[in-house]
Design a protein around this motif. Sequence first.
Motif, PDB file in Angstrom:
ATOM      1  N   HIS A 233       0.836  -1.203   0.000  1.00  0.00           N
ATOM      2  CA  HIS A 233       0.000   0.000   0.000  1.00  0.00           C
ATOM      3  C   HIS A 233       0.874   1.258   0.000  1.00  0.00           C
ATOM      4  O   HIS A 233       0.675   2.168   0.792  1.00  0.00           O
ATOM      5  CB  HIS A 233      -0.927   0.000   1.220  1.00  0.00           C
ATOM      6  CG  HIS A 233      -1.707  -1.266   1.373  1.00  0.00           C
ATOM      7  ND1 HIS A 233      -2.632  -1.685   0.452  1.00  0.00           N
ATOM      8  CD2 HIS A 233      -1.679  -2.220   2.344  1.00  0.00           C
ATOM      9  CE1 HIS A 233      -3.162  -2.839   0.851  1.00  0.00           C
ATOM     10  NE2 HIS A 233      -2.594  -3.181   1.981  1.00  0.00           N
ATOM     11  N   LYS A 234       1.856   1.289  -0.895  1.00  0.00           N
ATOM     12  CA  LYS A 234       2.825   2.385  -0.914  1.00  0.00           C
ATOM     13  C   LYS A 234       2.156   3.740  -1.189  1.00  0.00           C
ATOM     14  O   LYS A 234       2.546   4.755  -0.620  1.00  0.00           O
ATOM     15  CB  LYS A 234       3.915   2.094  -1.947  1.00  0.00           C
ATOM     16  CG  LYS A 234       3.417   1.811  -3.350  1.00  0.00           C
ATOM     17  CD  LYS A 234       4.561   1.377  -4.271  1.00  0.00           C
ATOM     18  CE  LYS A 234       5.078  -0.003  -3.878  1.00  0.00           C
ATOM     19  NZ  LYS A 234       6.127  -0.505  -4.800  1.00  0.00           N
ATOM     20  N   GLY A 235       1.134   3.757  -2.058  1.00  0.00           N
ATOM     21  CA  GLY A 235       0.456   5.013  -2.362  1.00  0.00           C
ATOM     22  C   GLY A 235      -0.266   5.578  -1.153  1.00  0.00           C
ATOM     23  O   GLY A 235      -0.247   6.797  -0.911  1.00  0.00           O
ATOM     24  N   LEU A 236      -0.897   4.719  -0.376  1.00  0.00           N
ATOM     25  CA  LEU A 236      -1.620   5.158   0.822  1.00  0.00           C
ATOM     26  C   LEU A 236      -0.650   5.608   1.903  1.00  0.00           C
ATOM     27  O   LEU A 236      -0.891   6.605   2.605  1.00  0.00           O
ATOM     28  CB  LEU A 236      -2.506   4.018   1.328  1.00  0.00           C
ATOM     29  CG  LEU A 236      -3.576   4.360   2.360  1.00  0.00           C
ATOM     30  CD1 LEU A 236      -4.429   5.531   1.915  1.00  0.00           C
ATOM     31  CD2 LEU A 236      -4.447   3.149   2.637  1.00  0.00           C
ATOM     32  N   GLY A 243       0.777  13.843   2.041  1.00  0.00           N
ATOM     33  CA  GLY A 243      -0.325  14.388   1.250  1.00  0.00           C
ATOM     34  C   GLY A 243      -0.123  14.228  -0.242  1.00  0.00           C
ATOM     35  O   GLY A 243      -0.961  14.643  -1.040  1.00  0.00           O
ATOM     36  N   ASP A 244       0.982  13.604  -0.672  1.00  0.00           N
ATOM     37  CA  ASP A 244       1.284  13.379  -2.086  1.00  0.00           C
ATOM     38  C   ASP A 244       0.547  12.118  -2.556  1.00  0.00           C
ATOM     39  O   ASP A 244       0.812  11.015  -2.095  1.00  0.00           O
ATOM     40  CB  ASP A 244       2.798  13.207  -2.258  1.00  0.00           C
ATOM     41  CG  ASP A 244       3.216  13.098  -3.721  1.00  0.00           C
ATOM     42  OD1 ASP A 244       2.332  13.020  -4.590  1.00  0.00           O
ATOM     43  OD2 ASP A 244       4.431  13.083  -3.984  1.00  0.00           O
ATOM     44  N   LYS A 245      -0.379  12.289  -3.514  1.00  0.00           N
ATOM     45  CA  LYS A 245      -1.194  11.163  -3.995  1.00  0.00           C
ATOM     46  C   LYS A 245      -0.657  10.560  -5.288  1.00  0.00           C
ATOM     47  O   LYS A 245      -1.381   9.847  -5.987  1.00  0.00           O
ATOM     48  CB  LYS A 245      -2.639  11.632  -4.208  1.00  0.00           C
ATOM     49  CG  LYS A 245      -3.311  12.127  -2.933  1.00  0.00           C
ATOM     50  CD  LYS A 245      -4.746  12.564  -3.202  1.00  0.00           C
ATOM     51  CE  LYS A 245      -5.389  13.124  -1.941  1.00  0.00           C
ATOM     52  NZ  LYS A 245      -6.774  13.592  -2.181  1.00  0.00           N
ATOM     53  N   SER A 246       0.606  10.809  -5.579  1.00  0.00           N
ATOM     54  CA  SER A 246       1.174  10.348  -6.847  1.00  0.00           C
ATOM     55  C   SER A 246       1.141   8.829  -7.002  1.00  0.00           C
ATOM     56  O   SER A 246       0.988   8.320  -8.102  1.00  0.00           O
ATOM     57  CB  SER A 246       2.619  10.834  -6.987  1.00  0.00           C
ATOM     58  OG  SER A 246       2.663  12.235  -7.120  1.00  0.00           O
TER      59      SER A 246
END
Length: 808
Positions: A233-236, A243-246
């Motif tokens: 879950h690296k994005g989460l 706060g970066d949703k990349s």
Amino acid sequence: MIQLLCLGWIIGIATMGKTFPILQSLLIPLLCLFTLSLFFKKMVLKHRLSGYFKCVQLCLAFSLGITLGHHYANQQLHERLQLREQQMAQVEVIAYVKNLNQLSEHSIKQNIQVLNQQADEVQWQALLRNEVDSNQQDHLELGHYYRLYGKLLPAHSYATEGVFDIEQWYIQQNIMADFQISSMQKLSEQQVYALGYGRYVRQQHSVLNQIQLYIEQQRLALRDFIHHAPLKHKGLLLALLTGDKSLLSTDIEQLFQRFGMSHLLAISGPHVLIFAVLVCWGLHQLICRYRPELYLKWPKQYVLILPFCSCVALYCAFVGFEIPALRTLLSSVLISSLVLLKQKIQPLSILLFSASILLIFDPFSILSAAFWLSYGACFVLLRIYQTVQQQSSEQAIQTRTQMLKTQLKILIESQWKIFLALFPLMLIFFKQIAWITPFSNLFAIPWIGLIIVPLDIIAALCYGIFAPLGSVVFQLNDLCLSGLLLLLQLLDWLFKPALQPIAMNIWVWLSLTLGLIILFLPRGVVPKVWSVLCFMPLMTLDASKNEFELTVLDVGQGQAIFIRDQDQTLMIDMGGNYDESRFSVGKQIILPFLSVQGVNQLDQLILTHLDQDHKGGYESIRQDLPIKHVYSNEKIQTADSSQFDYCQQGLNWQWSDRVKMTVLSPKAENLVYAPAEKNEMSCVVYLQLKHAQPYQNFLLMGDAGWQTEYQILQDYPELKVDVLVLGHHGSRHSSAYYFLKKLHPKLAVASAGFHNRYGHPSTMLQSRLKDLNIPLLTTVEQGSIRFIQKQHQISVEVQRDARQWLKH
């Protein structure tokens, strides 16, 4: 008095983009009167102040705050609007990269500082393709200069009431245009010097700019580290940390949206405080072990204030000074100052002061949903805190079990109170709500706030010291996130939560908001029973009192028309994007517009024909919007609750004694040609409004061309038209000269997209209208165009007059 001045200042800033002549003329008189009142208070009246004089002075302070805020906001807006780009063009720019980019599945968005377009540098948003096989040199690198070639794309909103305003967002973010890069060339500092931008290069070598660049480079390094780490879950993890949703997947983002928990993916005050508390706790342990004598010289809070504020400032810089983080920084500095000065801390005053200071440095943050939601949530939490403090002072010492029960009660109480208090703000910004939010937050907020975020911060700190240790802590946190997501997915399967569109007009919204404010005010300020009176419009709203209105919506290159009279509602077409899965006109324009109109179902929908730019929006919201009756020139799939009929000549509705609608084309026997000749077989609708001036008769042509126009003139030789919605968006193959001359409407309307590839409305058509002296309004120039009846007078309102940044 200072609190009222601050409140007025915030309200005045909130009028940004609107023009109030009375406020522009009152600044000097109010300033003089307020100064005079202070003089009388200090020199003449002194301690003999009457209640009447105090009331007048408070009113003056509040009014002065509004006036000052309004002037300041619009002055700042005027300066920023001067830098905005207005025309598409192929350009060459010299640019510097100082901010981290934002990745998505197909593109990279990179803010760049453009040096050669204005007297000073301006910020544009560069757009690049995010391709797996792209080379590293295709990406813009932090701290480097470039010569870029590409297309300049000015920001252009769908100017429709209730719809997300992209131009407002660009103004708030200080982005003056989009820039689609076609090629790039890296430049050295010596080359930039030679081009005449040596002053800017020297500025970037300053200590402050170098620190900012270093922080951005560390954010990029951390993102790359998480991206390549063996995490599920690296994005989460990255979104919760910075706060970066990349790296965040669409599925996870949609899952959080369905549960109304998207705010947890953004940086908030608790994130900042957790970091500061962790660092200060560690510092406290070190002092206790090695230098305990420090606490004999100064109290603990005095020793830790500077490290605490420094940690808050550092984290704010690390997350890009997001508004909730800035609010926490300002509040922390204000509270620390009061502690050092041994002054009483008043939570509501702290909020007002921090908001006022924030708006001095960045008045455009008032345009952000984050500003209002952040301060709104803090206000509710402070009210809960004040109540808990009052109860604690009245109760005896509690046992551990009792304390646990109290904390659980506070958690439950805070969630439903925050949900109710922020309900009006959610309607303004998102037009939809997830009813499961208070329940999902009961376990999600403690889990994320007490476990996930602290572990995320510890992992980041460990990464800065020893990367392998940071990787281990990130993997541990990844397991904790898996547990949370497993629970969310189980609840998603059991309850199937969804965002529900809410329809509520402005007057009902104001009444609801006032009622909730009364409920959340401290006891004794205003009787709570007054809130019941404010909620009455929710139950007693009479739709039969609605005046007639017809609105040609700005849906880009397409058509959508909304008509209402008393309690009857109708739409003619719903627009449509070529790919509704990427941008849905139905969900992002039609539903938000209907929401602010207080419309949650339609009586009729006429799809003039089944081209995507007329029916695509309907396809995407067919199951979300109840429609009693659907008409079209071809059979179309409808929801189970809808009835379908063919749209053909002679079909009519007598809505009331003042409104009649008639379909003029196509003829019933010609419907078989509709699949092959969609445009010419468009449903043409004629609306007659009695006892109205100056516009009584409206002709809505769909995509019909010359052939249909000729047939209509043959079948209805006495047809009278005051407003003509031009066929086929103003194509040169519609609205023939003879047709226009014969009808000679008082006004022509074209629904078309900004810089559309077809050139609608065509220059040939505009020339015909000019020759016949027929005024033309377009959704490109005016946005949504609304004809509204007031008494017997029909007035025309255009959406691009609503805010200054919408005016070209």
